[in-house]
Design an enzyme around this catalytic site. Sequence first.
Site, PDB file in Angstrom:
ATOM      1  N   GLU A  90       0.767  -1.028   0.036  1.00  0.00           N
ATOM      2  CA  GLU A  90      -0.021  -0.139   0.000  1.00  0.00           C
ATOM      3  C   GLU A  90       0.936   1.102   0.097  1.00  0.00           C
ATOM      4  O   GLU A  90       0.589   2.336  -0.663  1.00  0.00           O
ATOM      5  CB  GLU A  90      -0.864  -0.119   1.244  1.00  0.00           C
ATOM      6  CG  GLU A  90      -2.040  -1.061   1.125  1.00  0.00           C
ATOM      7  CD  GLU A  90      -1.790  -2.398   1.556  1.00  0.00           C
ATOM      8  OE1 GLU A  90      -0.670  -2.815   2.042  1.00  0.00           O
ATOM      9  OE2 GLU A  90      -2.789  -3.366   1.778  1.00  0.00           O
ATOM     10  N   PHE A 130     -11.618  -7.464  13.710  1.00  0.00           N
ATOM     11  CA  PHE A 130     -10.693  -7.915  13.152  1.00  0.00           C
ATOM     12  C   PHE A 130     -10.199  -6.513  11.972  1.00  0.00           C
ATOM     13  O   PHE A 130     -11.019  -6.471  11.069  1.00  0.00           O
ATOM     14  CB  PHE A 130     -10.820  -9.221  12.361  1.00  0.00           C
ATOM     15  CG  PHE A 130      -9.816  -9.742  11.296  1.00  0.00           C
ATOM     16  CD1 PHE A 130      -8.520  -9.943  11.893  1.00  0.00           C
ATOM     17  CD2 PHE A 130      -9.805  -9.580   9.866  1.00  0.00           C
ATOM     18  CE1 PHE A 130      -7.418 -10.207  11.085  1.00  0.00           C
ATOM     19  CE2 PHE A 130      -8.875 -10.235   9.120  1.00  0.00           C
ATOM     20  CZ  PHE A 130      -7.654 -10.355   9.762  1.00  0.00           C
ATOM     21  N   GLN A 131      -8.969  -6.380  11.827  1.00  0.00           N
ATOM     22  CA  GLN A 131      -8.495  -5.365  10.849  1.00  0.00           C
ATOM     23  C   GLN A 131      -9.314  -4.124  10.937  1.00  0.00           C
ATOM     24  O   GLN A 131      -9.394  -3.364   9.797  1.00  0.00           O
ATOM     25  CB  GLN A 131      -8.537  -6.035   9.313  1.00  0.00           C
ATOM     26  CG  GLN A 131      -7.593  -7.186   9.290  1.00  0.00           C
ATOM     27  CD  GLN A 131      -7.432  -7.301   7.881  1.00  0.00           C
ATOM     28  OE1 GLN A 131      -8.136  -7.256   6.986  1.00  0.00           O
ATOM     29  NE2 GLN A 131      -5.825  -7.865   7.510  1.00  0.00           N
ATOM     30  N   LYS A 142     -17.803  -1.261   5.344  1.00  0.00           N
ATOM     31  CA  LYS A 142     -18.340  -2.197   4.477  1.00  0.00           C
ATOM     32  C   LYS A 142     -19.566  -2.174   4.069  1.00  0.00           C
ATOM     33  O   LYS A 142     -20.291  -2.421   3.049  1.00  0.00           O
ATOM     34  CB  LYS A 142     -17.835  -3.662   4.860  1.00  0.00           C
ATOM     35  CG  LYS A 142     -18.049  -4.601   3.777  1.00  0.00           C
ATOM     36  CD  LYS A 142     -17.286  -5.788   4.084  1.00  0.00           C
ATOM     37  CE  LYS A 142     -17.743  -7.051   3.249  1.00  0.00           C
ATOM     38  NZ  LYS A 142     -16.534  -7.838   3.025  1.00  0.00           N
ATOM     39  N   MET A 189      24.021  10.483   3.082  1.00  0.00           N
ATOM     40  CA  MET A 189      23.846  11.599   3.864  1.00  0.00           C
ATOM     41  C   MET A 189      24.073  11.580   5.128  1.00  0.00           C
ATOM     42  O   MET A 189      24.495  12.501   5.659  1.00  0.00           O
ATOM     43  CB  MET A 189      22.362  11.950   3.402  1.00  0.00           C
ATOM     44  CG  MET A 189      21.998  13.625   3.660  1.00  0.00           C
ATOM     45  SD  MET A 189      23.011  14.455   3.094  1.00  0.00           S
ATOM     46  CE  MET A 189      21.919  15.345   1.835  1.00  0.00           C
TER      47      MET A 189
END
Lengths: 169, 555
Positions: free
Chosen positions: B51, B113-114, B163, B466
């Site tokens: 993602e 969940f999630q 959902k 760097m």
Amino acid sequence: MNSFTLAVLVRNQFGVLNRVTSMFRRRRFNITSLSVSVTESDVKSRITITADGGGREKDQLIDQLYKLPVVVSIAEIKAEDCVLAELLLLKVQNKPELRSDIHAAAEAFGAKIVDYTRDSVVLQMVGNARNIDAFIEVMQDYTVLEICRTGVISLERGAMTIEKKAEIY
Amino acid sequence: MRLSGADIIVRTIIEQGTKTVFGYPGGQIINVYDSLYKYQDELRHVLCAHEQGAAHAADGYARATGEVGVVIATSGPGATNLVTGIATAYLDSVPLVAITGNVPSYQLGTDSFQEIDITGITLPITKHNYVVGSAEELADTIREAYKLALSDRPGPVLVDVPKDIQIAQCEYEPLSPVCADQKKPAKDVRIEQAAACINLSHMPYVYFGGGLINSDAEEELLDLAEKIDAPIGCSFMGISGVPTDHPRFLGMQGMHGHYASSMAMHQADCIIALGVRFNDRVTGNRERFATRSQIVHIDIDGAELSKNVSPAHALRGDLKLTLQKLLPLLEPKEHPKWQSAIDQLKNDERWSMDRRDGMTPRNVLLALNRYTGGKLPVATDVGQHQMWAAQTCVFSEKRRFISSGGLGTMGFGMGAAMGAQLATGQRTVLVTGDGSFGMCLNELATAVHERIPLVILLLNNGVLGMVRQWQTLFFDKHYSNTVLDRATDFVALSKAFGADGVRVTDLDGLDSALSTAFKSDGPYLIECIIDKDEFVLPMLPPGGSMDDIITKVGG
């Protein structure tokens, strides 16, 4: 230290206070008083904020607030053209030998007794922040059990409203 | 027509004119993926490896076009993986719409969940975000998200869709794409005061940033510089805003800016700052920054005008419209003394320029310039290679330098380069380093799958250059955790992903590798071996001022 007070009209949505205070925290504004209330309109809430700082902090706070889509309008509250008030509830231990002193102090500050038991007194006071601070200071001579205060709320004197003011601005 | 919430999401994205979206499916966004399947002829979905890569790709798409980039992810870890990408877009004012699925409304707040509070998490890194409460609100919420992302100072907006809202049905009527809020110039009186100030100046300096690109004001900027006879410099985010070879352009200034550009800004008596925010990497020590000059600051975001420096004249408004009103009020000027001072600074810069032969970062990037011709998008990751690219790459068109400036996100480049390529249809270059590339190289899988013509120029010095540079200069060469010493074979790795690549150790090898890469069908990786002790110079030490500039290290 300098401080200033702003009245902010926001959309009355779920989580709106979180959006505003999250910005204060992130940008490190030092907010000394904050109150949220319903307004004349169902779709708007009013937040009154007192913060430390001078002109630059004030401009920055106003500009950052206006970037939040939930903010509708903002007006600065100046003590000379506004009615400002704060509510204090203070619970102090009640003892026979102190009763009259507590009474006298309350009377001097215009505080009301709103609950009374053998062991405790709850005092209620409406006033500006400075008088409330002074009253709390005086009450330190007794055994203060609990303090709760609301933060400042205010309205401008006369017919001017914050939304009208924003239109002119 | 009656559609499901998921269909409405996809139809609204199509309605808004977006052609390509990036994302990754999951349990709480599965209905939207079913709609993407249904409408695949009208909307391309690019499946990324992660993602984060998808968010960077949507960001690159937006940077290259100025249009909204869209990324789609599922709830929980899908949503949290977007966070770095959203924050990157926020700090660089990139219009991004992130759409996340969430658990059904009736399960919200129960740690299902999630389930994650992604609107809470992204509160400080979005312009605004939403949890959609009903299918009826869905289309308008997405439209509002597009509008907010594009309006005023652009930025990311997140729309979280439980959902059950994706499943619910309601009426949908397509509308035409939203426009950004109408732009306004600054107040006349402010413009007049600013003009009076500029007219008094003998050593003006025009300084622009990303805001100029967003306002499409490059023509007005060049007119301004011409009329008042001023040199032009830019912030990191301004790169590609005006053609690199424009005679008035001195280049980027700031911590690793061009010497002449930084020096001229330091010496100017009037800085006309357009769409910049005076970041600490630009000003160094603010107490000692541009002490001799009056600052005229124009920005669409009023909060920038009092944030970092106190300008003499602060003008809130759209740059293009404000400059159009300002220009007629300015007196045409010539400043021969100032111009000869600038020429002297340019000479000094030329004198101290790195002229070494061999595989120096500068020579590698000069070779690259011959292939891009300044026309192709160049994305970067973050670190030394990024600064070398900012200093050396040439651009003749705007929106062609794609790089994470504000947040400085290592791992940004791979996704962003893919997004920029898909948005422009042009072969795109990713200049990266071995450290940054290691963070998100999984997106190579996506680039191969989508046959994205990417030239990946990997400057491999075996160290986190760097940070190492800072350790050399400020930490007594204590190279704590900056020596990578890894056994990674980047060419073999590239081949394992199904791409091709080559390792080069000299400039002849580089030239032939570039010529192959610029003909290649998909991604092609060129691993350039460079020395670990190469420095990004000049360097303004953090918190220092122009008097502390470092132009040379060691003998």
